[in-house]
Each structure stands twice: as structure tokens, then as C-alpha cells.
Scaffold this motif. Structure first.
Motif, PDB file in Angstrom:
ATOM      1  N   ALA A   1       3.111   9.099  -1.835  1.00 51.29           N
ATOM      2  CA  ALA A   1       2.854   7.936  -2.692  1.00 51.29           C
ATOM      3  C   ALA A   1       2.478   6.699  -1.544  1.00 51.29           C
ATOM      4  O   ALA A   1       1.618   5.815  -1.443  1.00 51.29           O
ATOM      5  CB  ALA A   1       4.084   7.409  -3.440  1.00 51.29           C
ATOM      6  N   VAL A   2       3.190   6.618  -0.336  1.00 54.99           N
ATOM      7  CA  VAL A   2       3.035   5.672   0.586  1.00 54.99           C
ATOM      8  C   VAL A   2       1.656   5.924   1.188  1.00 54.99           C
ATOM      9  O   VAL A   2       0.908   4.808   1.497  1.00 54.99           O
ATOM     10  CB  VAL A   2       4.182   5.912   1.677  1.00 54.99           C
ATOM     11  CG1 VAL A   2       3.788   4.842   2.975  1.00 54.99           C
ATOM     12  CG2 VAL A   2       5.558   5.030   1.024  1.00 54.99           C
ATOM     13  N   ALA A   3       1.579   7.270   1.546  1.00 55.38           N
ATOM     14  CA  ALA A   3       0.117   7.416   2.160  1.00 55.38           C
ATOM     15  C   ALA A   3      -1.026   7.055   1.218  1.00 55.38           C
ATOM     16  O   ALA A   3      -2.104   6.359   1.774  1.00 55.38           O
ATOM     17  CB  ALA A   3       0.107   8.944   2.586  1.00 55.38           C
ATOM     18  N   LEU A   4      -0.980   7.308   0.022  1.00 54.09           N
ATOM     19  CA  LEU A   4      -2.045   6.893  -0.804  1.00 54.09           C
ATOM     20  C   LEU A   4      -2.143   5.416  -1.163  1.00 54.09           C
ATOM     21  O   LEU A   4      -3.142   4.807  -1.197  1.00 54.09           O
ATOM     22  CB  LEU A   4      -1.645   7.368  -2.323  1.00 54.09           C
ATOM     23  CG  LEU A   4      -1.763   8.901  -2.619  1.00 54.09           C
ATOM     24  CD1 LEU A   4      -1.512   9.410  -3.871  1.00 54.09           C
ATOM     25  CD2 LEU A   4      -3.338   9.265  -2.234  1.00 54.09           C
ATOM     26  N   VAL A   5      -1.067   4.702  -1.095  1.00 52.76           N
ATOM     27  CA  VAL A   5      -0.864   3.232  -1.114  1.00 52.76           C
ATOM     28  C   VAL A   5      -1.493   2.654  -0.015  1.00 52.76           C
ATOM     29  O   VAL A   5      -2.422   1.749  -0.026  1.00 52.76           O
ATOM     30  CB  VAL A   5       0.521   2.697  -1.100  1.00 52.76           C
ATOM     31  CG1 VAL A   5       0.533   1.072  -1.144  1.00 52.76           C
ATOM     32  CG2 VAL A   5       0.832   3.067  -2.775  1.00 52.76           C
ATOM     33  N   VAL A   6      -1.185   2.927   1.497  1.00 47.17           N
ATOM     34  CA  VAL A   6      -1.393   2.311   2.496  1.00 47.17           C
ATOM     35  C   VAL A   6      -3.080   2.476   2.734  1.00 47.17           C
ATOM     36  O   VAL A   6      -3.886   1.717   3.034  1.00 47.17           O
ATOM     37  CB  VAL A   6      -0.877   2.786   3.693  1.00 47.17           C
ATOM     38  CG1 VAL A   6      -1.081   4.099   3.894  1.00 47.17           C
ATOM     39  CG2 VAL A   6      -0.997   1.836   4.975  1.00 47.17           C
ATOM     40  N   THR A   7      -3.644   3.827   2.318  1.00 48.92           N
ATOM     41  CA  THR A   7      -5.110   3.888   2.680  1.00 48.92           C
ATOM     42  C   THR A   7      -5.893   3.420   1.462  1.00 48.92           C
ATOM     43  O   THR A   7      -7.152   3.418   1.624  1.00 48.92           O
ATOM     44  CB  THR A   7      -5.388   5.605   2.669  1.00 48.92           C
ATOM     45  OG1 THR A   7      -4.820   6.176   1.548  1.00 48.92           O
ATOM     46  CG2 THR A   7      -4.808   6.167   3.918  1.00 48.92           C
ATOM     47  N   GLY A   8      -5.321   3.073   0.285  1.00 49.71           N
ATOM     48  CA  GLY A   8      -5.934   2.496  -0.585  1.00 49.71           C
ATOM     49  C   GLY A   8      -6.022   0.774  -0.332  1.00 49.71           C
ATOM     50  O   GLY A   8      -6.841   0.100  -0.803  1.00 49.71           O
ATOM     51  N   MET A   9      -4.983   0.505   0.187  1.00 47.27           N
ATOM     52  CA  MET A   9      -4.949  -1.116   0.507  1.00 47.27           C
ATOM     53  C   MET A   9      -5.836  -1.581   1.594  1.00 47.27           C
ATOM     54  O   MET A   9      -6.541  -2.479   1.529  1.00 47.27           O
ATOM     55  CB  MET A   9      -3.404  -1.467   0.936  1.00 47.27           C
ATOM     56  CG  MET A   9      -2.448  -1.611  -0.136  1.00 47.27           C
ATOM     57  SD  MET A   9      -0.792  -2.015   0.404  1.00 47.27           S
ATOM     58  CE  MET A   9      -1.152  -3.604   1.060  1.00 47.27           C
ATOM     59  N   GLN A  10      -6.068  -0.651   2.560  1.00 45.27           N
ATOM     60  CA  GLN A  10      -6.998  -0.859   3.750  1.00 45.27           C
ATOM     61  C   GLN A  10      -7.800   0.308   4.136  1.00 45.27           C
ATOM     62  O   GLN A  10      -7.449   1.451   4.146  1.00 45.27           O
ATOM     63  CB  GLN A  10      -6.385  -1.406   4.860  1.00 45.27           C
ATOM     64  CG  GLN A  10      -6.975  -2.174   5.982  1.00 45.27           C
ATOM     65  CD  GLN A  10      -5.984  -2.807   7.100  1.00 45.27           C
ATOM     66  OE1 GLN A  10      -4.815  -2.482   7.116  1.00 45.27           O
ATOM     67  NE2 GLN A  10      -6.302  -3.894   7.914  1.00 45.27           N
TER      68      GLN A  10
END
Length: 505
Positions: free
Chosen positions: A306-315
Motif C-alpha cells: 500500500a505504501v509503495a502504491l501511494v508514494v509512486t502515485g503521489m510523485q
């Protein structure tokens, strides 16, 4: 002479095994017994507490930018699968041989004394180095938070990583405080860990939920970036061993880049095997050890993905920072408040990582001492708290001093190779014990034996081959020292060896 009149055969070889029944009987000796106080919930909390550390806050962005792009989420899945294969083997052993020592004890019951000694020696280095490095990392986060509110330590006490620093007083004090907590009892350690883990997981969930509102779909394109061959020759000691041996160069990005990234983010999973060291202090190990090991691994894998998907989606992955990707991604989105939340979560969370790594090391040391491979002086438990207080105090003080003078560097990769080596030994032990002791009651059985353990060995060896050649060299030197110590002390003082020799007379 009839078969039953033959003299007993001496159990004096280097590959003598200690029966499961004998291992369990040793736990019942009053002076060497540990208090059983842990539940499946406690074990799961311990697992989550030690697995979630700086890896989730730092490695995610590093491998996304340098190795896999948005497919970093798949790299976490791949690394999680490698750990799951090993976890299934650990679960069978921990429920069948509920004795302190984890992989050391499992190897002693299946493969033999010398392999058990080697894995025990390996675990002592792994946990000690891990504790010291994490304590130094914790100190850095705390100093950063102190600076934000205007508090400053004298430069000399900020540690060797800081300009003009010589001794890291915060890392030193942290390890000493955790040592006292471990001496006072496992249940107290479990309660403190539960509170800290709740704070840590809450921070991670805040990051995930808040980050969902700042995801931009175009940042996921391409999800698997085109493959790129990294620069650098095959003669550099910093290169992966597979490259040095075969001239193969791991690919960044592309499908193979996912597996290159997996060998790096594996560091973020280290720790679930520490849960197995608490088997002897668990009320119902046959039921609760598999739940604790597999449950904590599943929870952390879901959070990591979940964290990997969020951080690569934010930036976009090409714009992520390497040192503080999550915090900087929120700053780029115009929300610096969350950067402070992340630093707070990392600082709080690292306390449990240190606590449980120290716990794991003392239990392995205690088990080796009880078997006579290390001085028996260290296998006496506290008369009131029923904890292995002597090795806990000794190791706590030594690690505190090491942490005070240690600079974070590439030595942390030794923790990776030590853990993977333990995975290989445990998977091999499951297959051996299935063949040599098919009569044992196994509350939890690893499925698809021998296929699954073989897959676990192959996957662990592949990740080991992706570690730098320099790491392999240092690991070999430590193992060589361990073998010398075994032949000079451990083999002669082994309880199992003495019992075998006494049986001849």
C-alpha cells in the motif's frame, strides 16, 4: 551379543543431533526455564514491531527511483513471497520444537551440532549488528525532532555520523533502557511493544489514507518502466556476487528489475524470524507460533504494498528523493505536516525494532549456553523474572557501547545475508526432520514438502547472490572465526558430546 546388549554408541560427532524430546526436557530444568507468558496476539505484535522500521519509510522511494519504478509494489510482493516460503518452514519447526533459539535450535534437532553452531554464530552477529545499526538510526530521527523544537545535544555526543561527534549518547541510552525492560520480563516487553506498534501502525495508516487523496494516475505510467542495464564493471567489490562470478549484470527496471528491487527491499522484511526465538515463552506454541509468524508477515506485506502504491502515485518515480521519499512526497504535494508525522512514526517505531532484535539475540545466546556450546554461566534464568538476565545484561552493554561508536554504513548488508542463510538452514532442516523423525507430532505442517522448502532455499540463495561480494567476504570471515571458536571451546564443552562420551563408560 544380542542387539539390546550392545554398548550405547557415543554421540561425539560434529553432526550429532539433539533430539526434540531432549530439547523440550531441557526447558523444564528450574534454573534454566523461561516463563511462558506470550499469546498469539503478543507474537503478532512482536512480528509487526520488528518488521516495520525505516525500510517502509526509506527503501520504498529508493528502489522506485533506481530499480523498479511503480512496480516497486510487485517487488515487495516478490520479497514477501520469499519470506512466506521461509515462514511456513519456521512455523512447522517452532510449533514442533517450542524451544528458545529459533534456527539454531531447529538445526540442532535436524542437521547436527556443527551446522547448529554455525547458524547460532550467524544469528548472534545478525541480531547484534541489527540492533546497533537501528539504534543509531533511531538516534538520528530523535535528534532531528529535537532540533525542530530547539533542543540541541553537545556536538561530541551526537555520534560519529555528525560533524565533530564521537559518541552517540542517545543510541547508547536506548539500548541500555531496552536491556532493563527485557530483564524485567517478557510480558512487560510485550505490553510496551503493543503500545508502540499501535502508534507506528497508526502513523503508517495515516500516511496511506492521506496519500490516497494526492495520487495522480499519470504517475503510474509506465507501471513497469523499460529495462536499463546499470553502469559499472564486474570487478567492483560493491557489485552483486552473481555479477562477479558470472559477469551477469542485474537489470534495473523492466521485469527483471522487479527482482533486483526485491533483493533490496528484502531488508524491510527482516525480523519475522525473530518471533520464533520466543517459542519457549509462548503459552500454546503449537497453535500460536504459526499464527504469530504468518500473521505478522501478512500484515506487513499488505502495508508495504500500500505504501509503495501511494508514494509512486503521489510523485513520479523519477522525481522521488532517496533519503526521505515519503516525507518529501508530501512536501511536494504541499503538506509538510505529514513529513513530521512520518519522522515521529519512524522514531517511535524503531524502539520496538531494537527491543525485539535484542530479545532474539539473547534467546539464541541463552539456548547455545544451555547446550554447553557457550559457557553455562549464561543459561541461568533470573529467580524472580525468569528471564535470561546474564546474557541480556552482557549483550545489552556490549551492543550499547558498539552503538555509541558505530557509524551507519554498508555493514547493514550483513544482516541481510545472515537472515537469508538462516532461511536456507531452516528449510533444509524441515526436509531432514521429516525423513529422520516422521513420527513427531506436528501441530503445523509445511505444505508440499519437499517442493516448498526447495523453493525457499532457491529463492533465498538467489537473493544472497544479489548481495555485494564485499558482504560475502565479511560474512565468510565471521563464519571462519565461529568455526575456530567451536573447535576450541564448543565441541569440548557440548552437553550432548559429554553425554555421548559418558555413555561409553
Amino acid at each position: 551379543m544380542s542387539t539390546d546388549q550392545r554398548p550405547p554408541r557415543a554421540n561425539t560427532g560434529m553432526f550429532r543431533t539433539k533430539s526434540v524430546e531432549q530439547s523440550i526436557r531441557d526447558t523444564e530444568e528450574p534454573e534454566h526455564a523461561l516463563r511462558k507468558s506470550l499469546s498469539a496476539w503478543d507474537l503478532t505484535v512482536f512480528g509487526v514491531g520488528v518488521i516495520i522500521g525505516t525500510g517502509i519509510f526509506v527503501l520504498t522511494g529508493k528502489v522506485a527511483k533506481e530499480n523498479a519504478g511503480p512496480a516497486t509494489a510487485l517487488a515487495f510482493v516478490a520479497a514477501g513471497i520469499v519470506c512466506a516460503l521461509a515462514a511456513l518452514c519456521y512455523a512447522e519447526f517452532a510449533s514442533t520444537v517450542p524451544v528458545a533459539g529459533s534456527a539454531y535450535t531447529f538445526a540442532y534437532a535436524s542437521i547436527g551440532e556443527l551446522p547448529a553452531w554455525i547458524i547460532g554464530w550467524d544469528l548472534v552477529l545478525e541480531f547484534a549488528l541489527g540492533t546497533a545499526v537501528v539504534a543509531v538510526g533511531w538516534s538520528g530521527y530523535v535528534r532531528s525532532l529535537m532540533d525542530n523544537i530547539g533542543w540541541h545535544l553537545p556536538a561530541a555526543l551526537e555520534g560519529p555520523d555528525a560533524p565533530g561527534g564521537t559518541f552517540d549518547i542517545l543510541a547508547f541510552l536506548l539500548v541500555l533502557v531496552l536491556t532493563v525492560i527485557l530483564v524485567l520480563g517478557m510480558k512487560l516487553s510485550a505490553r510496551i511493544t503493543a503500545v508502540v506498534v499501535a502508534i507506528k501502525v497508526t502513523v503508517v495508516m495515516i500516511v496511506i489514507v492521506a496519500g490516497l487523496f494526492f495520487i495522480v494516475g499519470d504517475n503510474y505510467k509506465p507501471f513497469i518502466p523499460p529495462a536499463v542495464t546499470p553502469e559499472g564493471g564486474g570487478s567492483n567489490w560493491d557489485s552483486p556476487l552473481v555479477q562477479l562470478l558470472f559477469g551477469y549484470e542485474p537489470t534495473n527496471f523492466g521485469v527483471m528489475g522487479i527482482f533486483t528491487a526485491a533483493s533490496i527491499v528484502f531488508f524491510a522484511f527482516i525480523g519475522f524470524d525473530v518471533v520464533a526465538t520466543a517459542a519457549e515463552e509462548t503459552k500454546l506454541p503449537q497453535r500460536d507460533m504459526p499464527r504469530g509468524i504468518l500473521g505478522s508477515l501478512l500484515i506487513c506485506t499488505v502495508l508495504y504494498v500500500a505504501v509503495a502504491l501511494v508514494v509512486t502515485g503521489m510523485q513520479h518515480y523519477t522525481e522521488l528523493s532517496v533519503s526521505a521519499p515519503l516525507a518529501d512526497a508530501f512536501k511536494a504535494a504541499g503538506h509538510p505536516f505529514y513529513a513530521g508525522v512520518i519522522s515521529f512514526g519512524a522514531a517511535v517505531g524503531l524502539t520496538t525494532v531494537c527491543l525485539i532484535l535484542l530479545l532474539g539475540q539473547t534467546r539464541v545466546f541463552f539456548a547455545m549456553s544451555r547446550d554447553g556450546l557457550l559457557p553455562r554461566f549464561f543459561s541461568v534464568t533470573h529467580p524472580r523474572f525468569k528471564t535470561p538476565y546474564r546474557p541480556t545484561i552482557l549483550l545489552g552493554v556490549v551492543i550499547a557501547i558498539v552503538a555509541g561508536f558505530t557509524s551507519i554504513n554498508e555493514l547493514a548488508t550483513l544482516v541481510n545475508i545472515g537472515t537469508l542463510f538462516a532461511f536456507v538452514m531452516v528449510a533444509a532442516g524441515v526436509m531432514v526432520l521429516r525423513r529422520t523423525r516422521p513420527d513427531l507430532h506436528r501441530a503445523f505442517r509445511t505444505p508440499w514438502v519437499p517442493v516448498l522448502p526447495i523453493l525457499s532455499i532457491a529463492a533465498s540463495l538467489w537473493l544472497m547472490l544479489n548481495l555485494p561480494g564485499e558482504t560475502w567476504f565479511r560474512f565468510a570471515v565471521w563464519m571462519a572465526i565461529g568455526i575456530v571458536v567451536y573447535f576450541l571451546y564448543g565441541r569440548r564443552h557440548s552437553r550432548l558430546g559429554r553425554e555421548g562420551r559418558d555413555a561409553l563408560y
